[in-house]
Scaffold this active site. Structure first.
Site, short mmCIF file in Angstrom:
data_model
loop_
_atom_site.label_atom_id
_atom_site.label_comp_id
_atom_site.label_asym_id
_atom_site.label_seq_id
_atom_site.Cartn_x
_atom_site.Cartn_y
_atom_site.Cartn_z
N GLY A 44 -31.02 -8.34 -10.68
CA GLY A 44 -32.37 -7.83 -10.44
C GLY A 44 -32.40 -6.59 -9.56
CE LYS B 30 -32.93 -14.25 -13.22
NZ LYS B 30 -32.38 -13.30 -12.25
CD GLU C 104 -32.50 -15.54 -9.40
OE1 GLU C 104 -33.07 -16.33 -10.18
OE2 GLU C 104 -32.30 -14.34 -9.67
CD GLU D 137 -26.14 -14.42 -13.88
OE1 GLU D 137 -26.64 -14.01 -14.93
OE2 GLU D 137 -26.81 -15.00 -13.01
CG ASN E 60 -32.27 -17.14 -16.23
OD1 ASN E 60 -33.28 -17.84 -16.28
ND2 ASN E 60 -31.54 -17.01 -15.12
CG HIS F 24 -29.10 -18.09 -11.49
ND1 HIS F 24 -29.59 -17.33 -10.45
CD2 HIS F 24 -29.01 -17.27 -12.57
CE1 HIS F 24 -29.79 -16.10 -10.90
NE2 HIS F 24 -29.44 -16.03 -12.18
CB SER G 205 -28.74 -4.80 -13.44
OG SER G 205 -29.45 -5.20 -12.28
P1 13P Z 1 -31.19 -9.49 -14.22
O1 13P Z 1 -30.72 -9.22 -15.64
O2 13P Z 1 -32.68 -9.41 -14.07
O3 13P Z 1 -30.43 -8.68 -13.22
O4 13P Z 1 -30.82 -11.03 -13.93
C1 13P Z 1 -29.58 -11.49 -14.27
C2 13P Z 1 -29.59 -12.96 -14.13
O5 13P Z 1 -29.74 -13.48 -13.03
C3 13P Z 1 -29.46 -13.78 -15.34
O6 13P Z 1 -29.26 -15.12 -15.04
#
Ligand code: 13P
Length: 258
Positions: free
Chosen positions: A174, A11, A98, A168, A9, A96, A214
């Site tokens: 992150g 982003k 976010e 997640e 992903n 997601h 992560s």
């Molecule tokens: P990170 O791997 O940067 O922690 O993000 C995970 C994520 O949100 C994948 O959709």
């Protein structure tokens, strides 16, 4: 034995030329492998078609990161499921954390997105996960069960079988704070059991449940080798070809040792 799935992903990262460079580097890395893992790249909308073109000569498929909950029409700035399909996306991340947090996406909206994706022959990668507060006050299991129930449980057996779930934990995204393999396994098993209670053993067994948060080349092997972890949804580490390929390699190793 199911193949593992590793999905990247991206982003909101990379300009067009940077995206092209990364896609080519990933494609080259994958081409050198005898791949059993299913690899998915989810770039931003403007790069879907380019990614789909490159994927035709390589070993990955292309997914989007979001879709409109409306079918079509006067919704300025939105992108429909039919548009995604016509641009070459075969999968799409929805729900997601976010998007739930910054764009206030509700379970009801996600149920509509799920239906539109399935109607357009796109596999939803449906994200669930608890906040740190929910984990600390012990409501995390109920949160995840509610997310599944509200957005997916109107589906019949045939349709739910097409959905990929991604666990997640919000506190791991992150932050560099990964769930331990034991924590991931516990939640994945709970998700599978929740699916089993509603849809039966076979559907639950066949369902893909990915871990995200992560995940990196150092911790991927241990996470992916957990019995209920069917692969990963990778954020930051998917922006670097070597790291991403190393994570795909971890999935391959688990598969071959299974
Ligand atoms: P990170 O791997 O940067 O922690 O993000 C995970 C994520 O949100 C994948 O959709």
């Amino acid at each position: 034995m199911k193949n593992k799935i590793v999905a990247g992903n991206w982003k909101m990262n990379k300009t067009f030329p940077e995206a092209e460079e990364l896609l080519v580097a990933i494609a080259e890395g994958l081409d050198e492998m005898e791949l059993e893992t299913d690899v998915v790249i989810c770039p931003p909308f403007p790069y879907l078609e380019m990614a789909a073109d490159i994927s035709e000569e390589s070993n990955f498929t292309v997914g989007a990161q979001n879709v409109s909950s409306e079918e079509k029409g006067a919704y300025t700035g939105e992108v429909s499921a039919a548009m995604l399909k016509s641009a070459g996306a075969d999968l799409c991340i929805i729900g997601h954390s976010e998007r739930r947090k910054y764009f206030k996406e509700s379970d009801e909206e996600l149920a509509k997105k799920t239906d539109l994706l399935l109607a357009n022959d796109i596999v939803p990668i449906f994200c669930v996960g608890e906040t740190l507060e929910e984990r600390e006050n012990g409501t995390h299991v109920e949160t995840i069960r509610r997310q599944l129930r509200n957005a997916l449980f109107h589906l019949d057996k045939e349709d739910i079988s097409k959905v990929i779930v991604a666990y997640e934990p919000v506190w791991a995204i992150g932050t560099g704070k990964t769930a331990t393999p034991a924590q991931a396994q516990e939640i994945h098993a709970m998700i599978r059991q929740t699916i089993e209670e509603k849809y039966g053993t076979e559907t639950a067994y066949n369902m893909y449940i990915l871990y995200g948060g992560s995940c990196n080349p150092q911790n991927a092997l241990e996470l992916f080798c957990c019995p209920d972890v069917d692969g990963g949804l990778i954020g930051g580490a998917s922006l670097n070809a070597d790291d991403f390929i190393a994570i795909v390699n971890a999935a391959e190793t688990c598969q071959k040792n299974d």
